[in-house]
Write a protein that holds these residues in place. Structure first.
Motif, short mmCIF file in Angstrom:
data_model
loop_
_atom_site.label_atom_id
_atom_site.label_comp_id
_atom_site.label_asym_id
_atom_site.label_seq_id
_atom_site.Cartn_x
_atom_site.Cartn_y
_atom_site.Cartn_z
N SER A 271 0.61 -1.49 -0.18
CA SER A 271 -0.07 0.05 -0.12
C SER A 271 0.70 1.60 0.01
CB SER A 271 -1.00 0.13 1.24
OG SER A 271 -1.71 -0.88 1.26
N LYS A 272 2.18 1.09 0.48
CA LYS A 272 3.07 2.45 0.70
C LYS A 272 3.71 2.28 -0.17
CE LYS A 272 6.88 3.68 3.32
NZ LYS A 272 7.61 3.90 4.64
N LEU A 273 3.88 1.22 -1.61
CA LEU A 273 4.74 1.89 -2.06
C LEU A 273 3.62 2.20 -4.21
CD1 LEU A 273 7.24 1.01 -4.36
CD2 LEU A 273 6.30 -1.09 -4.88
N GLU A 274 2.72 1.55 -3.66
CA GLU A 274 1.21 2.43 -4.45
C GLU A 274 0.74 3.93 -3.82
OE1 GLU A 274 -1.97 -0.05 -5.47
OE2 GLU A 274 -0.98 -1.71 -4.77
N LYS A 275 0.44 4.13 -3.16
CA LYS A 275 0.38 5.14 -2.08
C LYS A 275 1.78 6.47 -3.01
CE LYS A 275 -1.17 8.18 1.11
NZ LYS A 275 -1.00 8.09 3.10
N ALA A 276 2.75 5.67 -2.83
CA ALA A 276 4.52 6.95 -2.99
C ALA A 276 3.65 6.60 -4.90
CB ALA A 276 5.91 5.97 -2.84
N LEU A 277 4.04 5.99 -5.05
CA LEU A 277 3.89 6.08 -7.06
C LEU A 277 2.58 6.47 -7.27
CD1 LEU A 277 5.28 2.73 -7.89
CD2 LEU A 277 6.27 4.43 -9.20
N GLY A 278 1.38 6.68 -7.04
CA GLY A 278 0.18 7.05 -7.26
C GLY A 278 0.14 7.27 -8.48
N ASP A 279 -0.47 8.37 -9.14
CA ASP A 279 -1.10 8.28 -10.61
C ASP A 279 -0.01 8.08 -11.85
OD1 ASP A 279 -2.87 9.39 -9.56
OD2 ASP A 279 -2.74 11.51 -10.31
N GLN A 280 1.18 8.36 -10.94
CA GLN A 280 2.72 7.88 -11.75
C GLN A 280 2.61 6.22 -11.86
OE1 GLN A 280 7.04 9.66 -11.35
NE2 GLN A 280 4.96 11.36 -9.74
N PHE A 281 2.34 5.11 -11.16
CA PHE A 281 2.50 3.20 -11.04
C PHE A 281 1.67 3.33 -12.91
CE2 PHE A 281 2.05 -0.42 -10.50
CZ PHE A 281 2.40 -0.50 -8.95
N PRO A 282 2.74 2.17 -12.98
CA PRO A 282 3.13 2.27 -14.38
C PRO A 282 1.68 0.72 -14.72
CG PRO A 282 5.50 2.14 -13.59
CD PRO A 282 4.23 1.94 -12.29
N GLU A 283 1.71 1.93 -15.97
CA GLU A 283 -0.21 1.07 -16.42
C GLU A 283 0.90 -0.15 -16.84
OE1 GLU A 283 -3.56 0.31 -17.95
OE2 GLU A 283 -2.74 2.23 -16.92
N GLY A 284 -0.21 -1.51 -16.14
CA GLY A 284 0.87 -3.20 -16.37
C GLY A 284 1.95 -3.80 -15.77
N GLU A 285 2.22 -2.88 -14.97
CA GLU A 285 3.27 -3.22 -14.51
C GLU A 285 3.00 -3.95 -12.75
OE1 GLU A 285 6.69 -4.68 -14.35
OE2 GLU A 285 7.59 -3.27 -15.29
N ARG A 286 4.11 -4.54 -12.31
CA ARG A 286 3.66 -4.75 -11.28
C ARG A 286 5.33 -5.11 -10.30
NH1 ARG A 286 -0.33 -4.00 -13.02
NH2 ARG A 286 -2.14 -5.23 -13.50
N TYR A 287 4.86 -4.90 -9.02
CA TYR A 287 5.87 -4.92 -7.99
C TYR A 287 5.97 -6.03 -7.63
CZ TYR A 287 7.55 -0.58 -10.63
OH TYR A 287 7.30 0.74 -11.88
N PHE A 288 6.06 -7.36 -6.96
CA PHE A 288 6.29 -8.29 -6.11
C PHE A 288 7.03 -8.57 -5.67
CE2 PHE A 288 1.45 -7.82 -8.05
CZ PHE A 288 0.69 -8.80 -6.98
N GLY A 289 6.85 -9.16 -4.52
CA GLY A 289 8.84 -9.67 -3.61
C GLY A 289 8.31 -10.79 -3.95
N LEU A 290 8.99 -11.51 -2.91
CA LEU A 290 9.22 -13.15 -3.62
C LEU A 290 10.05 -13.61 -1.82
CD1 LEU A 290 11.40 -12.89 -6.93
CD2 LEU A 290 9.35 -13.77 -6.61
N GLU A 291 9.06 -14.78 -1.62
CA GLU A 291 9.04 -15.14 -0.60
C GLU A 291 10.53 -16.12 -0.49
OE1 GLU A 291 7.26 -18.56 1.81
OE2 GLU A 291 5.64 -17.77 0.74
N ASN A 292 11.11 -15.92 0.89
CA ASN A 292 12.80 -17.14 0.88
C ASN A 292 12.07 -17.90 1.65
OD1 ASN A 292 14.89 -17.22 2.20
ND2 ASN A 292 15.84 -15.04 1.91
N PHE A 293 12.62 -18.97 1.25
CA PHE A 293 12.86 -20.49 2.10
C PHE A 293 13.81 -21.24 2.45
CE2 PHE A 293 10.09 -20.32 -2.17
CZ PHE A 293 8.36 -20.67 -1.16
N GLY A 294 14.48 -19.70 3.03
CA GLY A 294 15.96 -19.98 4.03
C GLY A 294 16.69 -20.20 2.70
N ASN A 295 16.92 -18.96 3.34
CA ASN A 295 18.51 -18.06 2.44
C ASN A 295 18.26 -18.41 0.90
OD1 ASN A 295 20.38 -17.68 4.29
ND2 ASN A 295 21.67 -19.52 4.87
N THR A 296 16.98 -18.41 0.36
CA THR A 296 17.52 -18.18 -0.90
C THR A 296 17.32 -17.14 -1.46
OG1 THR A 296 14.78 -18.70 -1.00
CG2 THR A 296 16.12 -20.61 -0.75
#
Length: 364
Positions: A6-31
């Motif tokens: 939510s913080k990231l979306e708020k920071a980008l606001g109207d500038q959030f690129p169309e069709g882009e996705r910013y996803f973190g990746l879960e860590n499975f133990g030192n990955t």
């Protein structure tokens, strides 16, 4: 990561690129070594586009045999097709496949991100070449495969991984007696650079191509002179890749310590780079590159620590730390250059740099 997203979306606001996705990746133990490289590759647009296109093709013709290529294409498609703009993805299937393919990555020990990048790109090439052999109709660009003596051997397909990352070095050796120059070409998917304190990527590249004199026990056998002769040797870039991956050699074996030590040297990596060590006849020798991703090693040694990545997307810089994604200012990139002192509280150092050629037509 709901609050972070939510913080990231708020920071980008109207500038959030169309069709882009910013996803973190879960860590499975030192990955984190895997996650940091995957984020850099996801925001390598030519690479991502090819993988998404590949996934569309294999889904059209039916289920392909599972390998790292199909797992990575599936992961990138999962991220790209999310309804939400931000969030967390668990790359479980991909990580399981990595561990199945190579015993080095099966433990929960800290692994090297550069070794993983090399392993992954080579596995993708192997899968694409195997596919091309079994499907004669698959589109591919033939490339002459050269043996060690420079003779041309069988043809094999040039995969899209090659077209994106592959460049060519020319190793020139000049006999100091007869002045004959012997040249040998060598392909690369990334370049590993020795580093020095208070230096820059440009100076590291210049040193990579510096002239070395071969004398005494290191004399060169000149075919024209039919004997060992003193010679000068240098390595230059003959064809430049579309995506230039540079590995800064921050881990050095110290004989007096009997182990590897991390070099925290300050090495400046510019946002814009012009290659200074191209061969005179190299096509596109004036090509300029733009930095779009940095894999950062956090920690004081090679056998422990953490990896994060910085990524430029649609003129915004983002910081990826496993599940967490934050927007950062461009100036923040400079904090990862390294330290001017041998011992410093700052252990966050640029390790792998990804540059994109601003004029792909000039690259190989």
């Amino acid at each position: 990561m709901g609050a972070t997203g939510s913080k990231l979306e708020k920071a980008l606001g109207d500038q959030f690129p169309e069709g882009e996705r910013y996803f973190g990746l879960e860590n499975f133990g030192n990955t984190c070594y895997c996650n940091s490289v995957l984020q850099a590759l996801y925001f390598c647009i030519p690479f991502r586009d090819q993988l998404l296109d590949y996934y569309g093709r294999i889904k059209t013709v039916g289920e392909a045999e599972e390998n790292l290529l199909t797992c990575l294409a599936d992961l990138f498609t999962q991220i790209n097709s999310q309804k939400k703009k931000t969030g967390v993805i668990a790359p479980k299937r991909f990580v399981q496949r990595v561990k199945k393919q190579h015993e080095l990555f099966r433990s929960y020990m800290h692994q090297d991100a550069h070794e993983f990048l090399n392993f992954l790109l080579n596995q993708l090439v192997e899968a694409l070449e195997k596919e091309a052999k079994s499907d004669p109709t698959a589109p591919a660009s033939p490339e002459k495969k050269s043996s060690d003596n420079g003779a041309t051997g069988e043809e094999h397909p040039l995969t899209w991984v090659h077209k994106i990352f592959q460049g060519c070095l020319t190793n020139e050796t000049r006999c100091l007696r007869c002045e004959t120059i012997t040249a040998k070409d060598e392909k690369f998917l990334d370049l590993s650079l020795d580093i020095e304190q208070n230096s820059s990527v440009t100076s590291c590249l210049r040193n990579f191509s510096s002239t070395e004199t071969l004398i005494a026990d290191d004399k060169f056998f000149c075919d024209k002179c039919c004997s060992l002769q003193e010679a000068q040797k240098r390595m230059k870039i003959k064809t430049q890749p579309r995506i230039l991956a540079l590995h800064l050699k921050r881990f050095k074996y110290m004989e007096q310590l009997g182990r590897y030590k991390k070099l925290s040297y300050r090495v400046v990596f510019p946002l814009e780079l012009k290659l200074c060590n191209t061969a005179e006849d190299a096509p596109g020798s004036e090509s300029e590159y733009s930095l779009f991703a940095v894999v950062v090693h956090v920690g004081s040694g090679p056998n422990h620590g953490h990896y994060v990545s910085l990524v430029k997307s649609h003129n915004h810089w983002l910081f990826f730390d496993d599940e967490n994604v934050e927007m950062i200012d461009e100036s923040y990139v400079q904090t990862f250059f390294g330290s001017t002192q041998e011992y410093s509280n700052n252990t966050d150092h640029g390790y792998i740099l990804f540059y994109e050629c601003l004029d792909p037509a000039k690259a190989s």
